[in-house]
Design a protein around this motif. Sequence first.
Motif, PDB file in Angstrom:
ATOM      1  N   ASP A 136     107.129   0.992  19.036  1.00  0.00           N
ATOM      2  CA  ASP A 136     106.433   2.144  18.453  1.00  0.00           C
ATOM      3  C   ASP A 136     105.721   1.796  17.151  1.00  0.00           C
ATOM      4  OD1 ASP A 136     107.286   3.604  20.545  1.00  0.00           O
ATOM      5  OD2 ASP A 136     108.910   4.622  19.495  1.00  0.00           O
ATOM      6  N   ARG A 164     101.618   1.857  16.344  1.00  0.00           N
ATOM      7  CA  ARG A 164     100.986   2.597  15.240  1.00  0.00           C
ATOM      8  C   ARG A 164     100.122   1.664  14.413  1.00  0.00           C
ATOM      9  NH1 ARG A 164     103.440   7.488  12.942  1.00  0.00           N
ATOM     10  NH2 ARG A 164     102.589   6.688  11.003  1.00  0.00           N
ATOM     11  N   GLN A 165     100.649   0.474  14.195  1.00  0.00           N
ATOM     12  CA  GLN A 165      99.899  -0.495  13.402  1.00  0.00           C
ATOM     13  C   GLN A 165      98.593  -0.890  14.116  1.00  0.00           C
ATOM     14  OE1 GLN A 165     102.476  -3.656  12.060  1.00  0.00           O
ATOM     15  NE2 GLN A 165     100.737  -4.730  11.158  1.00  0.00           N
ATOM     16  N   GLU A 168      96.090   1.818  13.714  1.00  0.00           N
ATOM     17  CA  GLU A 168      95.471   1.778  12.388  1.00  0.00           C
ATOM     18  C   GLU A 168      94.427   0.661  12.306  1.00  0.00           C
ATOM     19  OE1 GLU A 168      98.817   1.681   9.756  1.00  0.00           O
ATOM     20  OE2 GLU A 168      99.423   3.659  10.470  1.00  0.00           O
ATOM     21  N   PHE A 175      91.395   1.885  14.029  1.00  0.00           N
ATOM     22  CA  PHE A 175      90.756   2.908  13.191  1.00  0.00           C
ATOM     23  C   PHE A 175      89.886   2.236  12.130  1.00  0.00           C
ATOM     24  CE2 PHE A 175      90.540   5.966   9.749  1.00  0.00           C
ATOM     25  CZ  PHE A 175      90.318   7.163  10.417  1.00  0.00           C
ATOM     26  N   SER A 204      99.359   8.025  17.798  1.00  0.00           N
ATOM     27  CA  SER A 204      98.810   8.339  16.483  1.00  0.00           C
ATOM     28  C   SER A 204      97.932   9.578  16.602  1.00  0.00           C
ATOM     29  CB  SER A 204      97.968   7.153  16.007  1.00  0.00           C
ATOM     30  OG  SER A 204      97.086   7.541  14.992  1.00  0.00           O
ATOM     31  N   SER A 205      97.838  10.320  15.489  1.00  0.00           N
ATOM     32  CA  SER A 205      96.958  11.489  15.511  1.00  0.00           C
ATOM     33  C   SER A 205      95.629  11.188  14.821  1.00  0.00           C
ATOM     34  CB  SER A 205      97.665  12.670  14.840  1.00  0.00           C
ATOM     35  OG  SER A 205      98.057  12.292  13.531  1.00  0.00           O
ATOM     36  N   LEU A 206      95.343   9.909  14.637  1.00  0.00           N
ATOM     37  CA  LEU A 206      94.122   9.526  13.919  1.00  0.00           C
ATOM     38  C   LEU A 206      92.856   9.805  14.721  1.00  0.00           C
ATOM     39  CD1 LEU A 206      95.088   6.023  12.442  1.00  0.00           C
ATOM     40  CD2 LEU A 206      94.790   8.151  11.201  1.00  0.00           C
ATOM     41  N   LYS A 214      87.094   7.919  16.799  1.00  0.00           N
ATOM     42  CA  LYS A 214      87.394   8.001  15.365  1.00  0.00           C
ATOM     43  C   LYS A 214      86.569   9.144  14.775  1.00  0.00           C
ATOM     44  CE  LYS A 214      86.913   5.407  11.046  1.00  0.00           C
ATOM     45  NZ  LYS A 214      86.802   4.073  10.433  1.00  0.00           N
ATOM     46  N   ASN A 274      88.619  12.653   8.063  1.00  0.00           N
ATOM     47  CA  ASN A 274      90.018  12.594   8.532  1.00  0.00           C
ATOM     48  C   ASN A 274      90.904  13.665   7.907  1.00  0.00           C
ATOM     49  OD1 ASN A 274      89.310  10.053   9.762  1.00  0.00           O
ATOM     50  ND2 ASN A 274      89.293   9.305   7.675  1.00  0.00           N
ATOM     51  N   LYS A 275      90.418  14.871   7.836  1.00  0.00           N
ATOM     52  CA  LYS A 275      91.263  15.922   7.249  1.00  0.00           C
ATOM     53  C   LYS A 275      92.195  16.479   8.296  1.00  0.00           C
ATOM     54  CE  LYS A 275      89.230  15.500   3.308  1.00  0.00           C
ATOM     55  NZ  LYS A 275      89.890  14.844   2.198  1.00  0.00           N
ATOM     56  N   ARG A 328      98.236  -0.211   3.572  1.00  0.00           N
ATOM     57  CA  ARG A 328      98.582  -1.238   4.562  1.00  0.00           C
ATOM     58  C   ARG A 328      99.018  -2.533   3.870  1.00  0.00           C
ATOM     59  NH1 ARG A 328      94.389  -1.517   9.464  1.00  0.00           N
ATOM     60  NH2 ARG A 328      96.081  -2.807  10.237  1.00  0.00           N
ATOM     61  N   ASP A 364      95.641  14.025   1.259  1.00  0.00           N
ATOM     62  CA  ASP A 364      95.037  14.991   2.172  1.00  0.00           C
ATOM     63  C   ASP A 364      94.229  14.318   3.283  1.00  0.00           C
ATOM     64  OD1 ASP A 364      92.952  14.076   0.726  1.00  0.00           O
ATOM     65  OD2 ASP A 364      92.163  16.025   0.120  1.00  0.00           O
ATOM     66  N   ASP A 365      94.197  12.999   3.298  1.00  0.00           N
ATOM     67  CA  ASP A 365      93.504  12.299   4.379  1.00  0.00           C
ATOM     68  C   ASP A 365      94.558  11.801   5.372  1.00  0.00           C
ATOM     69  OD1 ASP A 365      90.643  10.554   4.839  1.00  0.00           O
ATOM     70  OD2 ASP A 365      92.471   9.795   5.769  1.00  0.00           O
ATOM     71  N   LYS A 366      94.422  12.299   6.592  1.00  0.00           N
ATOM     72  CA  LYS A 366      95.431  12.013   7.619  1.00  0.00           C
ATOM     73  C   LYS A 366      95.595  10.509   7.866  1.00  0.00           C
ATOM     74  CE  LYS A 366      94.550  13.631  11.723  1.00  0.00           C
ATOM     75  NZ  LYS A 366      94.247  14.570  12.793  1.00  0.00           N
ATOM     76  N   SER A 367      94.472   9.805   7.868  1.00  0.00           N
ATOM     77  CA  SER A 367      94.551   8.375   8.189  1.00  0.00           C
ATOM     78  C   SER A 367      95.295   7.603   7.104  1.00  0.00           C
ATOM     79  CB  SER A 367      93.153   7.794   8.394  1.00  0.00           C
ATOM     80  OG  SER A 367      92.479   7.638   7.164  1.00  0.00           O
ATOM     81  N   GLU A 394      99.068   8.371   7.581  1.00  0.00           N
ATOM     82  CA  GLU A 394      99.677   7.577   8.660  1.00  0.00           C
ATOM     83  C   GLU A 394      99.923   6.139   8.214  1.00  0.00           C
ATOM     84  OE1 GLU A 394      98.722   7.653  12.657  1.00  0.00           O
ATOM     85  OE2 GLU A 394      98.574   9.826  12.791  1.00  0.00           O
ATOM     86  N   THR A 418     103.546   4.230   8.128  1.00  0.00           N
ATOM     87  CA  THR A 418     103.786   2.971   8.831  1.00  0.00           C
ATOM     88  C   THR A 418     104.305   1.913   7.863  1.00  0.00           C
ATOM     89  OG1 THR A 418     102.009   3.501  10.365  1.00  0.00           O
ATOM     90  CG2 THR A 418     102.738   1.224  10.336  1.00  0.00           C
ATOM     91  N   GLU A 466     105.843  13.590  11.477  1.00  0.00           N
ATOM     92  CA  GLU A 466     105.529  12.167  11.334  1.00  0.00           C
ATOM     93  C   GLU A 466     106.747  11.411  10.813  1.00  0.00           C
ATOM     94  OE1 GLU A 466     102.869  10.468  12.021  1.00  0.00           O
ATOM     95  OE2 GLU A 466     101.282  11.948  12.331  1.00  0.00           O
ATOM     96  N   ASN A 525     112.409   4.988  14.437  1.00  0.00           N
ATOM     97  CA  ASN A 525     112.195   3.544  14.582  1.00  0.00           C
ATOM     98  C   ASN A 525     113.067   2.713  13.662  1.00  0.00           C
ATOM     99  OD1 ASN A 525     110.042   3.498  16.565  1.00  0.00           O
ATOM    100  ND2 ASN A 525     108.839   4.538  15.020  1.00  0.00           N
TER     101      ASN A 525
END
Lengths: 280, 207
Positions: free
Chosen positions: A227, A231-232, A235, A238, A259-261, A275, A279-280, B43, B63-66, B69, B73, B101, B108
Amino acid sequence: MADISISEQDFLIFREYFYRKTGIHFETNKRYFVDKRLVERIKETGATSFQNYFRMVRFEASGTEFQSLVNIMTVNESYFFREEYQFKCLVNSMLSEITKNKTDKAPIRIWSVPSSSGEEAYSIVIYLLEHWPDIDKWDIEIISSDIDTDILNRARQGIYSPRSVQHLPPELLKKYFKPSGAGYQICDDLRQAVEFTRVNLMDVDDVRAYRGFDVIFCRNLLIYFDDVSRRQAAETFFDALKPNGFVCLGHSESMSRISSLFKVRKFPEGIVYQKPEVNK
Amino acid sequence: MPIIKQVDSEINDTEKRLNARDFPGLLEQLESNDPSARRWAARDLATHSEAAKALVQRLKREDDKSVGEAILTTLTKLADPVAVACLVECLRSEDVALRNEVIEAMKNLPNEVAPIMGSLLTDTDPDVRIFAVNILESLRHPQVETWLMEVIKNDTHVNVCATALDLLGEVGTLASLDALQNLKLKFSDQPYIIFAADLAIKRISEA
């Protein structure tokens, strides 16, 4: 050891769990396929029953047995025009959207990962040349990457078995390949058209340079990741994509589970992930 | 042919490092106005074990979802007690998406979450206890059944017990049968509990 059998109830519980974790759904007519492989793993691990085995799969901290199960339940075979509907989606839907929104004449960039022995990347080239009406209006760059340098060398050589090319129409086989031993070698023009590179998707330093792609094909790879690695990878894709760029996964894979990206895009030919601009 | 080839060196040359990637430099980038810079900082901080607190502070107002995430991670990869404590803190957030999330992230981390699972399952907030049971759903740890039995034995909140009961129906063994029978007595006025407990008992007995 007594004979191990999988009851109807066991099958249903396993099917539900496996779907939850991987997105792969087995129809009831696949029962024999599933049971046979489950029994194989149960015996291999020394478990005494489905119950014992299932508990081990769920609660083993390393997740090693779950991964073995995924490997045995999935068929990893690469061939030309595999999951062709996504190539149709590329030429009929994705590319027209990309070119419509493009404000420069820079090349359209496509990343195929993992390259394996090159079937996917070369399939994309062939599909574009044969089916994309705007092929002469735009430059295209195709980069294909894999962690395995041996397989990259094989991809560069472009020699394939008759089985690998069996789904290609005969006229395309004749047009783009030449006989080579018991198989076929892809023509030099196509071999020169794709850049094959070594990359480890899990290494941030490796992937940092991969930017500005319009489309990424990553099919039937994430299923083999845990998992966190999935996710990585999401990203990485993305960051590698331009805004509004697309990711194509294998038919049994779903980005929404990882991912919800990304936005889900439903085109007539199939579902891909996009994409978003913001990304709000 | 309109298919053009880019040489490998060009791929690598496209990457220009504008900011220092050491720990202070990355912390600065984590506060950048550019979400892409924040995401890359998040990252890259995965290699800095001392980054957890700064990451969670950023996560709470991100406030930025990316970027959010990427932070989660990285916290999952750091997986030290500070990172896990920070994740637990986020379980108490009113932000549903963030909580979900975090639950996914904690699933994990079986070895890191196990030492604190007991305290999560006895938290004063029933919502946190329910989230803890949600984590157990996919936590690869041999003690999952024991934890679930303790929940249905000791917890007095019907929703917490119902959540644990649903999961026991999937993973329970004969060891759970007594606890399931007792649960029916404890919530004899709750038809759903009776129904779900009977289903779990049937499933376990027939296995």
